[in-house]
Design a protein around this motif. Structure first.
Motif, short mmCIF file in Angstrom:
data_model
loop_
_atom_site.label_atom_id
_atom_site.label_comp_id
_atom_site.label_asym_id
_atom_site.label_seq_id
_atom_site.Cartn_x
_atom_site.Cartn_y
_atom_site.Cartn_z
N UNK A 115 0.92 -1.05 -0.17
CA UNK A 115 -0.04 0.03 -0.14
C UNK A 115 1.05 1.38 -0.16
N UNK A 116 2.12 1.32 0.64
CA UNK A 116 2.69 2.41 0.92
C UNK A 116 4.12 2.33 0.16
N UNK A 117 4.31 1.08 -0.31
CA UNK A 117 5.82 1.39 -1.01
C UNK A 117 6.95 1.14 -0.26
N UNK A 118 6.74 0.89 1.29
CA UNK A 118 7.79 0.78 2.26
C UNK A 118 7.30 -0.02 3.25
N UNK A 119 8.37 -0.84 4.04
CA UNK A 119 7.99 -1.32 5.12
C UNK A 119 7.47 -0.55 6.20
N UNK A 120 6.97 -0.96 7.36
CA UNK A 120 6.37 0.24 8.43
C UNK A 120 7.73 0.77 8.95
N UNK A 121 8.75 0.16 9.40
CA UNK A 121 9.73 0.88 9.95
C UNK A 121 10.44 1.98 9.08
#
Length: 290
Positions: A213-219
């Motif tokens: 969804x964001x293109x990034x892992x949460x961290x």
């Protein structure tokens, strides 16, 4: 005159990873007698070379390679280099591996077992070496837990014939709830398990949904949010050490590294440039910024 290499060991349990035992060692004269572990053994050779007996034959593990031992398999270990060998080791209990697969509902028949004693897989070695370094320097639980799952999935897919997981799919509500929690905990980030619980998904499935969804892992998403907030505070005249403490960076050096990687200048330089620009605006009478 050359100094003889010294043996060094650091052994600890990574609480963020379910108390997996970790070892960072440099051995020169150590000779491991035949023994077994009730856990898996996953090691990455950083320097020198190791030789060991396993499954009825001798094996050589040179620098850059990985050693894999299944639970209850008898093996030995000693140096194959005049200056010994240095390695990073993981000793995960069986459930630490199987729970990663279960989080993605991957079919398996019993315990995943590895056929090769020595792996030559640079991408996999980098993933586990990076993960080990995160644990050693005390990175956030969120980052360690995500990196662990990604490394294990890569390992079992390539070397234990585990099926490819399904695409994560969209779960916009879960992502929104997770982002709200991350926003509220910017200085003290939640663990991956906490985020997954808020999202209503298993931890690894949530991590994959969030990345899609964001293109990034949460961290990494959280770090971008921290850096955006850091810019805002620096523009207001906050000193870098205060910004680092307020936003949960481990210290000012941590903020400096992350900020310069993202923006090409240090927080101090950014703060001074912002102050100079505001002073010019005030003198010109175009804008009054306090």
């Amino acid at each position: 005159m050359k100094t003889a290499p010294q043996e060094r060991t650091r052994f600890w349990q990574a609480s963020a990873l379910g108390n997996i035992e970790l070892l960072h060692a440099h051995y020169v004269h150590q000779r491991f007698a035949p023994h077994v572990h009730d856990s898996y053994v996953i090691t990455i050779i950083e320097f020198g070379a190791q030789t060991f007996w396993h499954r009825g034959s001798e094996h050589l593990a040179p620098v850059g390679s990985m050693v894999l031992i299944n639970p209850e398999e008898r093996h030995t270990g000693t140096t194959a280099h005049e200056q010994g060998w240095r390695y990073r080791g993981f000793y995960p209990e069986r459930e630490r591996i199987t729970e990663v697969l279960d989080e993605l509902s991957l079919p398996r028949s019993g315990l995943p077992l590895f056929k090769s004693s020595v792996l030559h897989d640079p991408q996999l070695a980098r993933a586990f070496r990076w993960l080990h370094g995160l644990a050693e320097r005390g990175a956030s639980a969120l980052e360690q837990q995500t990196a662990w799952r990604e490394a294990v999935l890569l390992l079992v897919q390539r070397h234990a014939r585990v099926a490819e997981p399904r695409q994560p799919g969209a779960a916009p509500g879960a992502v929104v709830r997770a982002r709200e929690l991350l926003d509220s905990r910017i200085a003290c980030p939640p663990s991956l398990e906490e985020l997954a619980a808020v999202a209503g998904l298993s931890p690894f499935h949530f991590a994959r949904v969030f990345r899609q969804a964001t293109g990034l892992p949460p961290h990494a998403w959280l770090m971008q949010h921290r850096l955006t907030e850091a810019r805002s505070l620096l523009k207001k005249g906050w000193l870098p050490f205060r910004v680092a403490h307020h936003l949960g960076f481990s210290d000012q050096s941590h903020l400096n590294r992350q900020f310069k990687q993202a923006y090409g200048v240090t927080p101090g330089e950014y703060r001074l440039a912002s102050a100079a620009r505001q002073a010019v605006w005030k003198e010109d009478g175009e804008m009054d910024i306090s």
